[in-house]
Design a protein around this motif. Structure first.
Motif, PDB file in Angstrom:
ATOM      1  N   GLY B 293     -42.382  -4.534  48.200  1.00  0.00           N
ATOM      2  CA  GLY B 293     -42.136  -3.341  47.390  1.00  0.00           C
ATOM      3  C   GLY B 293     -41.689  -3.731  45.985  1.00  0.00           C
ATOM      4  N   ARG B 294     -41.993  -2.868  45.011  1.00  0.00           N
ATOM      5  CA  ARG B 294     -41.574  -3.142  43.633  1.00  0.00           C
ATOM      6  C   ARG B 294     -40.519  -2.120  43.215  1.00  0.00           C
ATOM      7  NH1 ARG B 294     -46.587  -3.582  39.740  1.00  0.00           N
ATOM      8  NH2 ARG B 294     -45.060  -4.650  38.421  1.00  0.00           N
ATOM      9  N   GLU B 314     -44.935   3.396  31.432  1.00  0.00           N
ATOM     10  CA  GLU B 314     -43.680   4.128  31.294  1.00  0.00           C
ATOM     11  C   GLU B 314     -42.721   3.844  32.444  1.00  0.00           C
ATOM     12  OE1 GLU B 314     -44.455   8.309  30.176  1.00  0.00           O
ATOM     13  OE2 GLU B 314     -46.413   7.573  29.532  1.00  0.00           O
ATOM     14  N   ARG B 315     -43.036   2.785  33.205  1.00  0.00           N
ATOM     15  CA  ARG B 315     -42.146   2.376  34.290  1.00  0.00           C
ATOM     16  C   ARG B 315     -41.423   1.100  33.879  1.00  0.00           C
ATOM     17  NH1 ARG B 315     -45.522   2.908  39.906  1.00  0.00           N
ATOM     18  NH2 ARG B 315     -45.968   5.134  39.770  1.00  0.00           N
ATOM     19  N   ASN B 316     -40.176   1.023  34.244  1.00  0.00           N
ATOM     20  CA  ASN B 316     -39.406  -0.177  33.956  1.00  0.00           C
ATOM     21  C   ASN B 316     -39.179  -0.944  35.262  1.00  0.00           C
ATOM     22  OD1 ASN B 316     -37.650  -2.137  33.160  1.00  0.00           O
ATOM     23  ND2 ASN B 316     -36.001  -0.755  32.528  1.00  0.00           N
ATOM     24  N   TYR B 317     -39.998  -1.965  35.464  1.00  0.00           N
ATOM     25  CA  TYR B 317     -39.801  -2.844  36.631  1.00  0.00           C
ATOM     26  C   TYR B 317     -38.715  -3.838  36.241  1.00  0.00           C
ATOM     27  CZ  TYR B 317     -44.102  -0.854  38.566  1.00  0.00           C
ATOM     28  OH  TYR B 317     -45.042   0.002  39.074  1.00  0.00           O
ATOM     29  N   TYR B 318     -37.480  -3.353  36.261  1.00  0.00           N
ATOM     30  CA  TYR B 318     -36.412  -4.107  35.603  1.00  0.00           C
ATOM     31  C   TYR B 318     -36.107  -5.456  36.244  1.00  0.00           C
ATOM     32  CZ  TYR B 318     -33.590  -1.785  39.203  1.00  0.00           C
ATOM     33  OH  TYR B 318     -33.095  -1.333  40.390  1.00  0.00           O
ATOM     34  N   LEU B 319     -36.291  -5.578  37.562  1.00  0.00           N
ATOM     35  CA  LEU B 319     -36.002  -6.891  38.171  1.00  0.00           C
ATOM     36  C   LEU B 319     -37.055  -7.913  37.770  1.00  0.00           C
ATOM     37  CD1 LEU B 319     -34.788  -5.958  41.792  1.00  0.00           C
ATOM     38  CD2 LEU B 319     -33.425  -6.887  39.921  1.00  0.00           C
ATOM     39  N   PHE B 326     -37.904 -14.943  40.190  1.00  0.00           N
ATOM     40  CA  PHE B 326     -37.558 -14.389  41.502  1.00  0.00           C
ATOM     41  C   PHE B 326     -37.983 -12.933  41.633  1.00  0.00           C
ATOM     42  CE2 PHE B 326     -34.969 -17.182  44.250  1.00  0.00           C
ATOM     43  CZ  PHE B 326     -35.016 -18.323  43.465  1.00  0.00           C
ATOM     44  N   GLY B 327     -38.057 -12.233  40.522  1.00  0.00           N
ATOM     45  CA  GLY B 327     -38.514 -10.845  40.535  1.00  0.00           C
ATOM     46  C   GLY B 327     -37.719  -9.977  41.483  1.00  0.00           C
TER      47      GLY B 327
END
Lengths: 221, 639, 257
Positions: B293-294, B314-319, B326-327
């Motif tokens: 999962g993201r 417009e999405r912030n995949y902050y990790l 490591f994401g």
């Protein structure tokens, strides 16, 4: 023999006893039906078959076992029903069924009891007469049977008893196999199907006879 | 009282310490074992395994649990798995690597020798559990399957679907039940420990309340083992079971056992968010979800579009942005803090704004929905059950929640507390996880302590201790019974009208807001005052209906909350004093320029063990310095 | 958010109240207005208890702990269904969105002479522990185990064993069975161990001892109606009962005890 007593007095053992006696009685129905079919052949054939049965030592022995089985099946059934009732002294205010609880499975005690009462009448009417009464005295069993069957009231009782027997067997046969521990994804569906078919077919075949003779005496056929 | 913290770590090379120690421990003559009696409080993985193993050795064991059956202890809820250094997958694992990972994962605040022993024992645990009939997942070959868990670089986690804790506990429960059936363990269910009994300075018994009848009794033995779990419920909302509490360890603490590192509290990143004020507990979803999962939040605050309609840009995949290597698989503490940070900045989603998205859109596109279902189906089901939402169609919402507590009663290498004869095992002690626990390590530690450590070390104690004969008529028992009874009477006599849970919720809110994932001195100071005020209010306002006799659940909860209200302050004190960020403990004053934790090994490479000195007196700090010989401290980096 | 929040619910509850094992119990009616559909059933009871406690009354006693369907503590009949109308979940996993505003719910404790009521909805399930103590284990002392991979276990068997091992010992099977039989509970454990190679040496002895303990506790007899399976929160298969029947009969015939 202590182990046997322990086995048969345990919950699974009592179920085992129910299953074995039940299947034994069920298998007897097949033999019984075979004999009854001679009613449709001729008086001589029927009487001869009945006589050969009555004079066969093996059959007489099995007959004794049948009586034992009936008594054991009935008493164990009553005892189990009582135990099951005691296991829930306070009833639910609202209890809905789940699983495959059916009319048949719920009414085993009632259907069993009625069939038992019918059996007493049935045995008094035919078995007793054959062994100790009029037939033993020389009268034709065929005449006794066909005349009794021709009484509409008796025929009705017979048919009702057979319907209840079918209901009883509908749950009983497959349940017996489970109690014996016979269950597998592969064979159970077949066992259930055959069991259900016979549970309906055997009593239906029996019921066809009084219906036939009532209709015959009424001149319908 | 002069307390000298002696860890009792044996000399010698790291890899030989445990076997050497096992040899050096005095043995109890087999014929004498039955003359010794041991009380085990708690029946989770640690308690049940210890009680069973001690009984197998021949000791007379009494086991107490608050549940109606030992099988209900909260170990049962652990989902993910149990680590062991078997190296079955041939991917380079070893005892040393498990040891290394655990010390590093704990951010260098665990005792090296204990961790090494844990890694050594890990393999025997799996052997034992398999022999008990634990149905671990298997390959088609019939051999055991392993998976990678919690970001570990090797596959060392054994699992039984999503019910590993349940299956391990039922294995230990089976072993315990066998000993009960054989008459070697006296089992006391629905019994809560309310006091510790000390005779001549040694732990010799406990006072319990029978939760079904209300009867208060003293039980005496030659040693007492606490396996009573963690204190996460000081936050009210946590993934812990409702009955999990600090009472047994807190009572022991008040009787002289030092409490170590109470501020180390693990916050788990993938829990189902709070839905309203009725919320009674939080549910964890396995963090294996982060494998596919993201995690994201909208770039615009208050973006009210359905999540599926928000375009990638417009999405912030902050990790993934912040930790490119490591994401989404960064350790629990890092992932949790990052979620809190984006929510604090106003980017949180859902009705409360206290949640982030965990999105399987891309995973479904890549693997196909059937593969996602195969892998995570039960978790999606669980999510839908609780939220009424379909996680395949719309991203799941997650938020961190209190999950596990690394702190606990201080114990030495023998798992003995500072009170002679009082042993503490499992989550209840502080020893092996340092400032942060790795996934699938809690089950390992609980069972290691219970099956393979305590049965040796308690023998060493009993063989050497001189214990005068005593029974329930001893004056110390009478005193302890009076203390326990007096406290219950006091609770019933308050006569207020505020339900216990209301006050517990308030405590939890204070702790979560000010002593949760991110802490600073100002907030901690305010929290300390707030907890004190709340404690006073509790003893003025709480309403406990009913009587002492029979089942009285509000009375049970009130007693536990009273202890949480004392304990909460100690947790805050510990957090205040630790002027560094390490593992789960993040002090905002101590962070790097890019907001990462800044550890201070020069001043804080020690275990903080607190001594109780009275209700209105500050606890005294004792330090056990930590030496790192095998695993040299480095900065954890997941960039 | 999709279906997460809809209108609040007004519910009428008839809850069994019983002060102690020896006293007579009865139903008490409570009106609960404006409950959130996101609430779990236990949270509904929490709300009710909160109100009762504020009024200085004794709250409804009920066992509960993990509140995520794994500890097996909670459980009562809700409108005649063990753990409520949905299948495959425990009472704590039941959410109010399963009901409609205006619903009238009857909440009763498990009823069985072997699981007697202690107070309100709390029953004594120690009979289950006694069944396990009699034989629901593999007698492997700590430290005596061979390497875990020394004994391969067919994956199919391991999965079947896991299906049986999922039992949480909540008592729904007994509660829902019209005979109050504990066969599914007993069979689940016996079957789990009977399916694994590790469990073979004690297989028949285990079946015999567990069934004896079950009978001693006074549970009813199985009549093969599968109600237990239908209401099991872990959907444990009824077929395990046939396996237990087999092992018990074989055990008795071989005189293994």
């Amino acid at each position: 023999m202590r182990w046997l007593f322990e086995l048969l007095s345990s919950s699974i053992g009592k179920k085992l006893l129910m299953a074995l006696t039940g299947l034994f009685l069920f298998s007897f129905l097949v033999v019984h039906l075979y004999g009854n079919l001679f009613l449709f052949v001729s008086e001589e054939a029927f009487n001869e078959h009945a006589h050969s049965f009555a004079s066969n030592v093996i059959i007489r022995t099995i007959e004794a076992l049948l009586f034992l089985a009936i008594v054991a099946h009935a008493f164990t059934g009553l005892y189990l029903a009582r135990q099951n009732r005691l296991a829930r002294p306070v009833r639910y205010r609202r209890h809905r069924a789940a699983g495959t609880r059916t009319l048949a499975s719920r009414s085993m005690l009632i259907t069993g009891s009625v069939v038992f009462i019918f059996l007493v009448i049935h045995l008094r009417g035919f078995f007793y007469e054959t062994r100790f009464g009029s037939v033993y005295g020389g009268e034709s069993l065929y005449v006794l049977v066909t005349e009794t069957f021709a009484i509409p009231g008796y025929a009705a009782l017979y048919v009702v008893a057979m319907i209840l027997l079918a209901v009883h067997l509908a749950h009983g046969v497959q349940s017996a196999f489970r109690s014996l521990g016979i269950e597998s994804a592969r064979y159970t569906p077949a066992i259930r199907a055959v069991g259900l078919f016979l549970a309906v077919a055997l009593p239906a075949a029996f019921a066809s006879m009084p219906i036939y003779f009532v209709l015959q005496s009424g001149g319908v056929i | 009282m002069a307390i000298e913290l002696r860890s009792g770590v044996p000399d010698g090379a790291m890899a030989e310490k445990w076997s050497r120690h096992q040899f050096e421990l005095k043995l109890v003559n087999p014929a004498n074992k039955r003359r010794y009696s041991v009380i085990v409080v708690g029946s989770g993985l640690a308690g049940a395994s210890a009680a069973a193993s001690l009984a197998e050795l021949g000791y007379g064991v009494s086991c107490f649990c608050i549940h109606d059956s030992p099988r209900r202890a909260h170990s049962i809820a652990a989902q993910g798995g149990i680590n062991a250094a078997k190296n079955y997958p041939n991917d380079g694992d070893s005892v040393h690597r498990l040891f290394y990972d655990t010390v590093k994962g704990g951010d260098y605040r665990a005792r090296e020798a204990n961790v090494h022993r844990l890694a050594e024992i890990s393999n025997s645990i799996i052997d034992q559990c398999v022999a008990q009939g634990v149905p671990f997942a298997r390959e088609y070959s019939g051999l055991l399957d392993n998976r990678s868990f919690g970001g570990a670089q090797v596959s060392r986690t054994f699992y039984a679907r999503g019910q590993t804790g349940q299956q391990l506990l039922l294995g230990a429960y089976g072993a315990l039940s066998r000993q009960v059936g054989l008459g070697n363990v006296a089992l006391h269910t629905r019994h809560e420990m309310l006091e510790l009994v000390l005779i001549d300075g040694a732990a010799r018994g406990i006072v319990t309340r029978n939760l079904a009848t209300g009867a208060i009794d003293a039980h005496v033995a030659d040693a007492v083992v606490l396996a009573t779990g963690g204190y996460g419920n000081v936050y009210f909302l946590s993934t812990n079971a409702k009955q999990s509490n600090v009472t047994a360890t807190w009572r022991a603490h008040r009787n002289g056992a030092l409490f170590a590192n109470p501020c180390f509290v693990q916050i788990h990143p993938t829990c189902i968010p709070v839905s309203g004020s009725h919320q009674s507990k939080l549910t964890l979803m396995s963090e294996s979800l982060r494998n596919d999962g993201r995690v994201w939040v909208p770039r615009d605050q208050g973006d009210s579009r359905p999540p599926a309609e928000i375009p990638d840009a417009e999405r912030n995949y902050y990790l993934e942005e912040r930790y490119p290597s490591f994401g989404n698989l960064v350790p629990r503490d890092v992932a949790s803090r990052a979620a809190k940070a984006v929510c604090d900045d106003g980017f949180g989603v859902g009705a409360t704004g206290q949640a982030v998205f965990l999105d399987f859109r891309d995973a479904q596109a890549r693997m196909g929905r059937p593969a996602v279902e195969q892998k995570y189906g039960n978790l999606f089901q669980m999510y839908e059950q609780i939220t009424g939402e379909n996680g395949y169609q719309t991203p799941m919402r997650i938020f961190p929640a209190v999950h596990y507590t690394m702190g606990g009663l201080w114990v030495d290498y023998n798992l003995q507390s500072t009170v002679p004869g009082l042993f503490v095992i499992g989550e209840a002690n502080f020893s092996d996880h340092g400032a942060n626990r790795l996934g699938a390590s809690a089950l390992m530690q609980g069972l290691a302590d219970g099956y393979f450590v305590l049965p040796y070390t308690i023998g060493g104690y009993l063989a050497e201790a001189t214990l005068p004969p005593a029974d329930g008529s001893h004056a110390a028992c009478g005193d302890a019974v009076r203390t326990a009874t007096g406290r219950l009477e006091r609770l019933l006599a308050v006569g207020g009208s505020t339900p216990v849970d209301d006050l517990h919720r308030e405590l939890g809110q204070v702790m979560w807001d000010h002593a949760g994932m991110s802490r600073n001195a100002t907030h901690l100071g305010a929290a300390k005052d707030a907890v004190r005020v709340l404690r006073e209010r509790f003893w003025r306002e709480v309403g406990v209906p009913g009587a002492q006799a029979g089942i009285n659940q509000p009375l049970e909860r009130a007693g536990r909350l009273a202890d949480f209200l004392e304990f909460g302050e100690l947790l805050i004190d510990d957090a205040l004093h630790r002027n560094e960020s390490c593992g789960s403990h993040f002090r905002e004053e101590h962070q790097t320029d890019d907001n990462e934790a800044l550890r201070n090994d020069d001043e804080y490479a020690y275990v903080a063990a607190w001594e109780y000195r009275g209700e209105d007196t500050a606890a005294a700090l004792h330090r056990e310095p930590l030496e790192f010989i095998e695993v040299k401290p480095s900065v954890r980096s997941y960039k | 958010m999709a279906a997460a929040s809809s209108a609040n619910l007004d519910l009428t509850l008839d809850v069994w109240r019983q002060a102690s094992p020896d006293e007579r119990g009865g139903f008490q009616r409570y009106e609960m207005a404006g409950m959130s559909p996101d609430m779990s059933f236990l949270e509904l009871l929490d709300q009710l208890n909160d109100r009762l406690e504020r009024e200085g009354k004794e709250p409804i006693a009920f066992d509960h702990d993990c509140r995520e369907g794994i500890c097996g503590s909670c459980g009562f009949l809700i409108n005649g269904h063990a753990h409520g109308p949905q299948s495959g979940i425990t009472s704590c996993q039941l959410h109010l969105r399963s009901f409609r505003s205006g619903d009238h719910l009857v909440v009763e404790p498990w009823r069985s002479s072997s699981l007697p009521v202690i107070k309100d909805l709390v029953v004594d399930r120690s009979a289950f522990d006694r069944i396990i103590q009699a034989g629901g284990f593999i007698s492997a002392n700590t430290g005596s185990a061979p390497d875990a991979n020394a004994l391969p276990v067919s994956r199919t068997k391991a999965e079947l064993a896991m299906d049986a091992a999922a039992c949480i010992g909540c008592g729904a099977c007994v509660a829902t069975c019209k005979n109050a039989s504990a066969m599914l509970f007993t069979a689940a454990k016996a079957s789990q161990l009977a399916l694994l190679p590790q469990g073979q040496p004690e297989r028949h002895q285990r079946a015999v001892r567990m069934v004896e303990a079950m009978d001693d506790a006074g549970f009813g007899n199985c009549t093969n109606e599968r109600e237990c399976e239908g209401n099991c929160p872990k959907q444990i298969s009824f077929s395990h009962i046939a396996r237990l029947n087999r092992d018990y009969i074989a055990g008795k015939l071989r005189a293994v005890t």
